[in-house]
Each structure stands twice: as C-alpha cells, then as structure tokens.
Design a protein around this motif. Sequence first.
Motif, short mmCIF file in Angstrom:
data_model
loop_
_atom_site.label_atom_id
_atom_site.label_comp_id
_atom_site.label_asym_id
_atom_site.label_seq_id
_atom_site.Cartn_x
_atom_site.Cartn_y
_atom_site.Cartn_z
N ASN A 95 -56.47 21.86 98.90
CA ASN A 95 -57.49 22.86 98.57
C ASN A 95 -58.57 22.28 97.66
O ASN A 95 -59.75 22.66 97.79
CB ASN A 95 -56.83 24.08 97.91
N LEU A 96 -58.21 21.38 96.77
CA LEU A 96 -59.22 20.71 95.96
C LEU A 96 -60.14 19.86 96.83
O LEU A 96 -61.36 19.82 96.60
CB LEU A 96 -58.54 19.84 94.90
N ASN A 97 -59.58 19.19 97.82
CA ASN A 97 -60.39 18.39 98.72
C ASN A 97 -61.34 19.26 99.53
O ASN A 97 -62.51 18.90 99.76
CB ASN A 97 -59.48 17.59 99.66
N VAL A 98 -60.85 20.42 100.00
CA VAL A 98 -61.72 21.36 100.72
C VAL A 98 -62.85 21.82 99.82
O VAL A 98 -64.02 21.93 100.25
CB VAL A 98 -60.90 22.55 101.24
N LEU A 99 -62.55 22.09 98.56
CA LEU A 99 -63.56 22.58 97.61
C LEU A 99 -64.56 21.50 97.22
O LEU A 99 -65.77 21.74 97.19
CB LEU A 99 -62.85 23.12 96.37
N ILE A 100 -64.05 20.28 96.94
CA ILE A 100 -64.91 19.20 96.43
C ILE A 100 -65.54 18.39 97.56
O ILE A 100 -66.69 17.97 97.47
CB ILE A 100 -64.09 18.29 95.49
N ASN A 115 -64.30 15.45 98.64
CA ASN A 115 -64.02 14.03 98.45
C ASN A 115 -62.58 13.90 97.97
O ASN A 115 -62.24 14.45 96.91
CB ASN A 115 -64.99 13.40 97.45
N MET A 116 -61.74 13.20 98.74
CA MET A 116 -60.32 13.14 98.40
C MET A 116 -60.07 12.40 97.09
O MET A 116 -59.16 12.75 96.33
CB MET A 116 -59.54 12.48 99.54
N GLY A 117 -60.85 11.37 96.79
CA GLY A 117 -60.68 10.65 95.54
C GLY A 117 -60.96 11.55 94.34
O GLY A 117 -60.19 11.56 93.36
N LEU A 118 -62.05 12.32 94.41
CA LEU A 118 -62.35 13.26 93.33
C LEU A 118 -61.31 14.36 93.27
O LEU A 118 -60.98 14.86 92.18
CB LEU A 118 -63.75 13.85 93.53
N ALA A 119 -60.77 14.74 94.43
CA ALA A 119 -59.71 15.75 94.45
C ALA A 119 -58.46 15.24 93.73
O ALA A 119 -57.79 16.00 93.02
CB ALA A 119 -59.38 16.14 95.89
N ILE A 120 -58.15 13.95 93.90
CA ILE A 120 -57.00 13.36 93.19
C ILE A 120 -57.23 13.38 91.68
O ILE A 120 -56.33 13.70 90.90
CB ILE A 120 -56.75 11.93 93.69
N ILE A 121 -58.45 13.06 91.26
CA ILE A 121 -58.77 13.10 89.82
C ILE A 121 -58.66 14.53 89.30
O ILE A 121 -58.10 14.77 88.22
CB ILE A 121 -60.16 12.52 89.57
N ALA A 122 -59.19 15.50 90.06
CA ALA A 122 -59.09 16.90 89.65
C ALA A 122 -57.63 17.34 89.58
O ALA A 122 -57.23 18.08 88.67
CB ALA A 122 -59.87 17.79 90.62
N LEU A 123 -56.82 16.88 90.53
CA LEU A 123 -55.39 17.18 90.51
C LEU A 123 -54.74 16.62 89.25
O LEU A 123 -53.89 17.27 88.62
CB LEU A 123 -54.72 16.60 91.76
N GLU A 143 -53.74 13.71 105.92
CA GLU A 143 -55.04 13.98 105.31
C GLU A 143 -55.54 12.83 104.44
O GLU A 143 -56.73 12.73 104.15
CB GLU A 143 -54.97 15.27 104.50
N LEU A 144 -54.63 11.96 103.97
CA LEU A 144 -55.04 10.80 103.17
C LEU A 144 -55.42 9.62 104.04
O LEU A 144 -56.07 8.67 103.55
CB LEU A 144 -53.93 10.40 102.21
N ARG A 145 -55.03 9.62 105.32
CA ARG A 145 -55.32 8.50 106.22
C ARG A 145 -56.84 8.39 106.44
O ARG A 145 -57.50 9.35 106.82
CB ARG A 145 -54.61 8.71 107.55
N HIS A 146 -57.36 7.21 106.16
CA HIS A 146 -58.80 6.91 106.34
C HIS A 146 -59.68 7.82 105.48
O HIS A 146 -60.85 8.02 105.79
CB HIS A 146 -59.21 7.02 107.80
N ALA A 147 -59.12 8.39 104.39
CA ALA A 147 -59.92 9.24 103.50
C ALA A 147 -60.72 8.37 102.55
O ALA A 147 -60.13 7.59 101.80
CB ALA A 147 -59.01 10.19 102.73
N PRO A 148 -62.05 8.47 102.53
CA PRO A 148 -62.86 7.61 101.66
C PRO A 148 -62.98 8.17 100.25
O PRO A 148 -62.78 9.36 100.00
CB PRO A 148 -64.22 7.61 102.36
N PHE A 149 -63.30 7.28 99.32
CA PHE A 149 -63.63 7.67 97.95
C PHE A 149 -65.09 7.30 97.70
O PHE A 149 -65.98 8.02 98.06
CB PHE A 149 -62.68 6.99 96.97
N PHE A 150 -65.33 6.13 97.11
CA PHE A 150 -66.68 5.63 96.92
C PHE A 150 -66.69 4.14 97.23
O PHE A 150 -65.69 3.44 97.05
CB PHE A 150 -67.17 5.84 95.48
N GLY A 151 -67.84 3.65 97.67
CA GLY A 151 -68.03 2.22 97.88
C GLY A 151 -67.03 1.63 98.84
O GLY A 151 -66.86 2.10 99.96
N TRP A 152 -66.36 0.57 98.36
CA TRP A 152 -65.41 -0.15 99.22
C TRP A 152 -64.10 0.60 99.43
O TRP A 152 -63.32 0.25 100.30
CB TRP A 152 -65.12 -1.52 98.60
#
Length: 607
Positions: free
Chosen positions: A372-377, A379-387, A471-480
């Motif tokens: 749900n954080l990923n849906v809201l934000i 970006n999965m990386g930012l969702a992990i930080i929010a989690l 949902e984490l497969r091929h999920a990008p964050f930033f840059g590389w």
Amino acid sequence: MDDQNKNLILATGLSFLVILVWFVLFPPPMPETDPNAPAVVQTQDGATSTDIALLPPAAGDGSAAPADATAATTVPAAPRLPIDTPELEGSISLIGGRIDDLSLRGYFETLAEDSAIVRLLAPVGSADPYYALYGWAPGGDLGFDDVPGANTEWRVEQGEKLTPESPVTLVWENGKGLIFRRVISIDANFMFSVTQSVENTGAAAVRLAPYGIVARHGLPDDLQNFFILHEGVVRKVDGQLDELAYDDIPDLDVVAREGAAAEVVDVAANGWIGFTDKYWMTTLIPGADQPFSSVTKYVANADIYQTEARLPVMTVEAGQSASVTTQLFAGAKEWETIRNYQNAGGIERFLDSIDWGWFYFLTKPIFWLLHNLNVLIGNMGLAIIALTVIIKAVLFPLAYKSYASMAKMRELQPQMEKLKERVGDDRQKMQQEMMELYKREKVNPAAGCLPILLQIPIFFSLYKVIFVTLELRHAPFFGWLNDLSMPDSSSTFNLFGLLPWDAPEPTSILALIFIGVLPILLGISMWLQQKLNPQPTDPTQAAIFAWLPWVFMFMLGGFASGLLVYWIANNMITFAQQYIIMKRHGYTPDLFDNIRGSFQRKKPADK
C-alpha cells in the motif's frame, strides 16, 4: 553499559553473524540431473508414452490400464487455437486439447531492452515441457479408446481465438454414441475456466470420471533450491495448506498399478493443487463444493512431475448429458490478483499459495503495508524507507525504555567502579552486589537488548518478503538500483562504473569481495551507530565490536538491495533516536571524540 549487557548484545550479534556465514558459505546443493535417465518416448500423435501411462486409473468397475504407446521419432505439428489476453499470449494444442503454450506479457526475463517475455507453459518437444491437460477416465464397459485423453485430436466447434470476450468450444465424438465437448474461457488476468461435458446418445448408461492434470517434464531451469523458498507442489486439502518440495516427490509411496511414485489425498470440498515457482504458479482448482482426489505423482523413467485433480465417477443415462467446470490458474503470483481470486472468486486460502514462511504473522502484514505504501508513493525503494519509519515508530516506546535504561546505567558507572574496588576479583560477590544495585536503582540491565532482539524476526520477515514476493522483482529505486530484489549492481571492482569493465556477476565469488555502494553505506551506518557509545574497556570486546560493522558490510553485500535500503534507513533512524534520547537524559554522546579515538593507536600498557 555493564559487562553482562555487552555480552548479551555480543552473543546476539555473533549468533546472527554465524547464521549469515552459514547461508553464504553452505547453501543447499543444486540437484544433479541423472545423465543415464531414459528419454521420453513420443507417440505418433505427439503425446509422450508417459502421458498415457500417467492417466488416472480407470473409474471403477475393474477397467484395464492404458496400453503402451507406439514409439515415434518426431512430434507432428498439431492444429492450434491462439490465446490473446491483456496479460497472456500463447495457444492451445488440439492434440489432447492441451493448454501448453503460454507467456506472460507483463513480465520479462531480464531488464535488457531486448529481453524476451517470461514463458510459463511449453509443449512436448520443447526444451522444458510444462502443460495442463484434461480428459475422462473410463468406467464400466468403456475403454480408453472410448474417452478423450492425451492423444485425442479435437476439432473446433466454436471460436477462432481465446480472449476474455470470446470463449472457445472443442468437440470430439467417439463414434459409439458419446459426444464430448470442452468449453474454455479466460478472464483478463490468469484464470482459465474449463467446462467438460459428455452427451450420451447411445442406448445404455455409461460411467466415466473427468480429471485435470498439470505435468512438468524435469525440474524448472530457474529452480532456486534455497531453503527459505518453497518450490514444488502446493495444495489445499479441506482447509489445510500443504507444500511438497520437488526433492520429496520421488520419495512418495510407489503405486504398483500405475508404476509411479504417487500420493492420493481425498478432498471433501474447497481444495486446489498445482506447481509453484518463485514468482509463477500453475494450479488446478475444482469447484468450491466439489469433492475430488488430489494427486501428486512422479515417474522416474520419464522424469515427469505431475499433479492431478480427479473428480468423482459420473453415471450418464442414455439420452442424458453431464458436465463439470474446473478452473486453472496459470500466471504470475501477484498479491492483489490472487487476493481478488480468494475474496471475490471464493478460492479458499488462495493467498497462502504465496510462500509467507514461518513468520507469516509478520510477513503478511509487512507486505500488506509495503504494497500500500508503494501504491501511494509510486516507488518501492521509498516505500521501504517509509515502512522502516513506521516500524521504528511502532517500536519507539520499547526503544525509549531501552535507551533510557542505558542512560541510567551510565549514571551508575561511578558506583559500579567503587563496587569493583571493594570486592576485588571475587566475581560471585561482584554479581550479587551488581544485582542488588540494579534492583535498588530500578534498572533492567537487559532492557537495552530488547529492541535488538525484536529487530531480528522483523529483519528475517522483510528478507522473506523481498526475496519471495513478485512485486519486488525488477522494482526500481533510483539511478543504478533498478531491481530491489537483486544485490547492488555497483562495485568497487570498476570504481562504481568509472572504469571501462563490467562488475562481477552477483553469483560470482568476486561479488562478495568487490561490494557496491549500498553495502558500504550499511557498514558506515553501523559504524556511526556504534560510535554513540564509548569503546568497551575489555580489549577483546573492543576489537570484536570494532570489526562487526565491516564484517556485516561484506556478509550482507550479496543480499537484495531492498533489504540493504531497509537496514541503512533503520540504522540512521536508530542513530537519531538514540542520540536524542541520550541527550534528554543528560548524556550528550561525544560522537566526534569517539570517532577520533577509534583511529588512534593504543599505547602499550606500562609493565
């Protein structure tokens, strides 16, 4: 912090380190393929001999087993019906009416621009045959030539292409008064509906039983074979979820009549069975109130793994018809899609087909929140930080008590030093006096360890979520960081891309040495957190604590980058919390002095 508290934290850290070392250095061995295993024999109409040998036993009345197939050197091309949906593409073979050609449009093998899409099902004659097959087992006076099976060539009665808007109908007549039809429909995602019917135009009643099969020739090429992940048979039997790994299927009891290792379990209602991979699944699903026999099977001489849903025997009177509808899930294990099939489609406990593990009471809510954080934000990386922020907020009351207890322990340091001078080397007397001091001052020496102990199951649960969920497969964050389910792709080997050669592959031993940016940031964050506290006075403890951040940096370098994002964020939030709480309790950590002290060489003690 007293010696007892330090020892407890040290023991916890070292235990965790031992587990990590074991994971990396001693992974489960990959299965070996027997080079002497006999090849699968092909029939003249394109089926394998084992397709016939693996059919369900006759539907009662003492019917004979199927005859052996005639060998052929090639597989003839069969007429096909195309499958075209928003999520799937492929075709249905009219030989056996097999659903044996299926690819997932929304998923690619790699992140390369020219990557092929993921292929789930493949026909006999391809490198890795994997398919769904339906048919009828004969009973009474019927023989296998009187019912459709693996070798039957169906004809199209209605439809030119299987789409969500247009089902197709296949028909076959046995020439003895029985007309069989198969209506196949599909939704916009990954669910097929297969209605098998028989019309009896003869003069006598007939007995027969419908079945569905999912067969896989050999082990999947992308088998992870990692103990944290279940791959193999997944089934639900009367409310109970069962899992059977590929390695365990050949060890099932041998069924003499069928010449295969098999297990047959009767299901009263609400069951399903199939094969699950890390991200994909193919599952047979009878109706909610439909009793059936749930079968798991392996044929060694053909190296075929098979699951079956055998439905009860039907008696069809002359001039009457009978039909039964089952479903087939063949696609990606998307959490939201599978949840909808469970909640709206009535497939009981279908969401448990995702491998949540022993800590399911943590992994399920953690993934729900992360999704749900990923849906809201977005970006999965930012969702992990929010989690991470939310988890730290939930654990903050415990953290506050922990750090407050640590601050109180520092206040007791002068009394503890006087106590040491008074009792000397009498350790037993020292322990007794310390316990009395803690009791008198209302201090719990183990309180500082509680947040650390709670972090361990949360860490493993998040590791499970990141490793298992699609949902984490091929999920990008930033840059590389373009795939949070994989290790950091940067490396000191090429100075993080500045040098003109590629970084080592994640599976290479060099990748454990030439780590990326995230592991380095992890080591630094652990090191800074450690510097909030003065070094232990015991030289051995001090040396071990000094090395731990850098050991963890290399040990965790091969973990999924999403997990490192979580741990770095967790360390930095913990650092801020501890600093603020200590300051509020009258102790301002001399961070820079502690850092400078770690770089100063110790002077040898005077003799």
